[in-house]
Design an enzyme around this catalytic site. Sequence first.
Site, PDB file in Angstrom:
ATOM      1  N   ASP B 315       0.894  -1.173   0.000  1.00 32.36           N
ATOM      2  CA  ASP B 315       0.000   0.000   0.000  1.00 32.36           C
ATOM      3  C   ASP B 315       0.922   1.209   0.000  1.00 32.36           C
ATOM      4  OD1 ASP B 315      -2.234   1.642   0.157  1.00 32.36           O
ATOM      5  OD2 ASP B 315      -2.586   1.307   2.293  1.00 32.36           O
ATOM      6  N   HIS B 316       0.382   2.355   0.216  1.00 36.53           N
ATOM      7  CA  HIS B 316       1.191   3.558   0.407  1.00 36.53           C
ATOM      8  C   HIS B 316       0.914   4.079   1.812  1.00 36.53           C
ATOM      9  CE1 HIS B 316       0.999   3.936  -4.199  1.00 36.53           C
ATOM     10  NE2 HIS B 316       2.257   3.700  -3.894  1.00 36.53           N
ATOM     11  N   ASN B 469      -5.430   2.538   0.463  1.00 34.32           N
ATOM     12  CA  ASN B 469      -6.321   1.763  -0.404  1.00 34.32           C
ATOM     13  C   ASN B 469      -5.729   1.475  -1.773  1.00 34.32           C
ATOM     14  OD1 ASN B 469      -8.150   2.292   1.772  1.00 34.32           O
ATOM     15  ND2 ASN B 469      -8.518   4.270   0.818  1.00 34.32           N
ATOM     16  N   HIS B 470      -4.419   1.526  -1.856  1.00 38.08           N
ATOM     17  CA  HIS B 470      -3.742   1.176  -3.103  1.00 38.08           C
ATOM     18  C   HIS B 470      -3.186  -0.235  -2.935  1.00 38.08           C
ATOM     19  CE1 HIS B 470      -3.021   5.788  -3.388  1.00 38.08           C
ATOM     20  NE2 HIS B 470      -4.242   5.457  -3.737  1.00 38.08           N
ATOM     21  N   ILE B 471      -4.014  -1.196  -3.334  1.00 33.15           N
ATOM     22  CA  ILE B 471      -3.724  -2.598  -3.025  1.00 33.15           C
ATOM     23  C   ILE B 471      -2.854  -3.173  -4.136  1.00 33.15           C
ATOM     24  CG2 ILE B 471      -4.750  -4.843  -2.503  1.00 33.15           C
ATOM     25  CD1 ILE B 471      -7.414  -3.093  -2.022  1.00 33.15           C
TER      26      ILE B 471
END
Lengths: 477, 533
Positions: B315-316, B469-471
């Site tokens: 993720d970030h 939410n960057h999967i």
Amino acid sequence: MTKNISRVQPANSLVQHARLRRFGVAKLAVAFALFALYVAWHEAHGPGAPRTDESLITQARADDISQLAQTTPTPAAAAGASDLVKRGEYLTRAGDCAACHTVDKARPFAGGLLINTPFGTIVTPNITPDPGTGIGRWSDADFLRAMHEGIGKGGERLYPAFPYAEYTKVTDRDVLAIRAYLNTLTPIHFTPPPNTLKFPFNQRWLMVFWNMFNFDEGRFVPDSKQSAEWNRGAYLVEGLAHCAECHTPRNFTQGLKASSRFSGALQAGWHAYNITSDKNSGVGNWSDNELVSYLSTGVASGRANAAGPMANVVTNSTQYLTREDLDSIVTYLRAVPPISGGETRPRDQWGNPANDDVTALRGMTINAVNGAQLFIANCASCHSWTGQGVGASAPGAYPSLIHNSTVGASDANNLTKVILHGVNRTTKQADVLMPAFGAQLSDEQVAAITNYVTKQFGNPQSTITVDQVAKLRKWPR
Amino acid sequence: MANSNSADVVVVGSGVAGGLVAHQMALAGASVILLEAGPRIPRWQIVENFRNSPAKSDFVTPYPSTPYAPHPEYTPANNYLIQKGDYPYNSQYLRLVGGTTWHWAAAAWRLLPSDFQLHKLYGVGRDWPYPYETLKPWYTAAEVQLGVSGPDTSVDLGSPRSKPYPMSQLPLSYMDQRFSDVLNAQGFKVVPEPVARNSRPYDARPTCCGNNNCMPICPIGAMYNGITHAEKAEQAGAKLIPQAVVYRVEADNTGRITAVHYKDPNGNSTRVTGKLFVLAANGIETPKLMLMSTSDKFPRGIGNSSDQVGRNLMDHPGTGVTFLANEPLWPGRGPMEMTSVVNFRDGAFRADYAAKKLHLSNGVPTMSVTAALLKKGLTGAELDRQIRDRAARTLNINSFHEHLAEPQNRVVPSADHKDALGIPQPEIYYSIGDYVKKSAIKTHELYARIASLFGGAEVSFDDTFAPNNHIMGTTIMGGDPADSVVDADCRTHDHSNLFIASSGVMPTAASVNCTLTIAALSLKLADKLKHEI
């Protein structure tokens, strides 16, 4: 009314009708006239050429064209074009030739617009100078005859989808300028599909009968009692701009109804509004500047915003007219005798801001056909929950629904059409787009929103039924 | 035309990735079935859900989770994601037609060329199996498809371009302009963010009119949402089936995928056959589905001979700061995010600690400001005065830190938590290592410096890593079948007719939002599929 104008009217249509009956073809003629109405309607507004998604991605990867969805490059406005050609380009725009002859912006003036009628399909021709498929082999005399008499190169009668009933008024000089401009277009080798008209409508010679009712060949004759400006306006309005084709109701032979000239007509679902000088029903309460602004930008701030076919007219035609020509058009329209449609106040003088709906709706169950809720959910983000719009009079502003000539009209057709099909209007001032909601909303929902909007912000007597929405949905944009 | 149960191409997931692939394949003349686990909800209903929701800052509330296709909810928590690691991976994603880009801020960044060679250049993480140049034309195509507006060519964003953005940037808000001026004078590099948001009418969608609720829903469709391509796919002839929860991928003994099986909300099962299969169900649901699909021939699940399916979860991780500037800046005018600080996206430091991007929030702070003042007991005119004053001066900055692909961070199907259809919930093992933590300490220092440039008062640091939410990473791409799931074409190493369109394939997370990369990868993948049909 000038003598000239009255000449295009079927001055004694009853007599003509009687004569036709004697020939036993009255029914055919009336059917034909109906057909002509259809065709004339379609002539008035070409559909916007849809972009294909495939072309989007091809363009992107081709590393050549940097902008997509650009407006069509002006084909012959290239530097160095002669004055004649430039004037021809101007007049071509004044006549809105592109409306019917440019279907695909990548193929300007190559024709191919499919005009669906109950009698079959008419397809507009290629008017680029391509010798094989366009009008490259036409002589100037051929072109003049087509514009003035509605007769093609081979002597065949043209269908009145092509508004030669108006173009006949255009001077030889102007017609030849248009021809000179068309000659400079890139020839496009493209043969539009053939017409598929059923018998007897595929018999072009029958246009003779249509012409008997509706066509009076002859150039514009100035009225020396009127000002030069009035005469210029009359020349444009009655000739190239062919405004009457949409804005005048038809008589029983489907010719333009002389007594109701410019008093508005309902065609293919859209109401082409009354543009006489009547203060309530027409544009009599508009200022000259507002009329000029409407024609040049599509917006008369606080009154009206062009949508549908008129947005196309502004986009393709009137925005390019000089201030002098626009002033002339306004002068002429001002002199059109007022005709009342029975309205008790101007279309743009209805409505009040909403003041309580938002809080009332909060927490309310989401109901598929609640007009107020659908308005808040679909429309208010741009037009504001009060209906007052966003951006005031700035170019590209989201217009107020209050004091809005569409919302305050005595029928809700145009409002419904706008909700179904959206608005597309590109001018030098603004690129205006309202999305189409037709695919997102059912007929019931569109009717609910329309009736909420006319009641809350417009003319409360103006309503629409679900069945009417269904019909309007089926008409072409 | 596809019938209900068979098509040339079967796509699982109707978000931006699946929608783009389905659309391209339908345009190419293939029969396409697009399966979506969640329901179809019209935009206007989402807008009303949002307005009715008391939890305005939880962007999931307008998209209620369904029993048959649940997604994570936090207000209140539905505990859909089973957290087993030392750091919760509280990601948000949506299951409905159109997918998670229903709510995003539309940031449409390209990766940097160095992001493709993290290991080669800095000795950490992994490398992509190809350089930036390979994806470059697909980035361009993705920008056209999504409709990206961005700065003109005078602004170098570090990712070489062959042509300008399809649309010019929206005008910066006063706050974003002032923020850029102040920081750029001090050696920061603040740039206008490229965004999939219309600065003019584009693709039959209108120009942004600044409603300032991109998250959770753009009420007018000026911002791109995946629904655009789900609908375009349908118009091009694809058959979209909502409420079709795929729970099994079936392979024959040669390794060819023969079918996928889905359940409707009542639990009735349907088998869908096809020639080519594309999994586009996001970085959590896709590996979960693959790992659930065990058989005698594939006991570790589909595509998992490398044992990398579900691993390398990234993720970030973000930290933030909020402070009161000593001048009114009026956040909240225009879209929710417009500028980013980009000079920490690359450098030799990446051998040591994470790259990052900082971004200024242009969200309206009125609600949080008011809540805090009410808590302090303020009322009446003084409350109003302070709301006005503070809402105008509140600045909030957040960050994305680059996460490395580490196999112990993973998602697996839970053995004991199941949804209403009996399908396992995702179980997540996640930790945040020193690579990120070291960088975050420096981010904290940057925040302090930025706050001081604005005479910041009441500086409040949020050093807890927030999910963004960057999967990424869970179906990782690589040249070696022994340690990766898909090859450079996004084809699974184990199954010649199974492809993955997802941020799950990304070998590096870089420091920017991954949606444009998902779109570029999907278009590249679709181009490949066109040659196989």
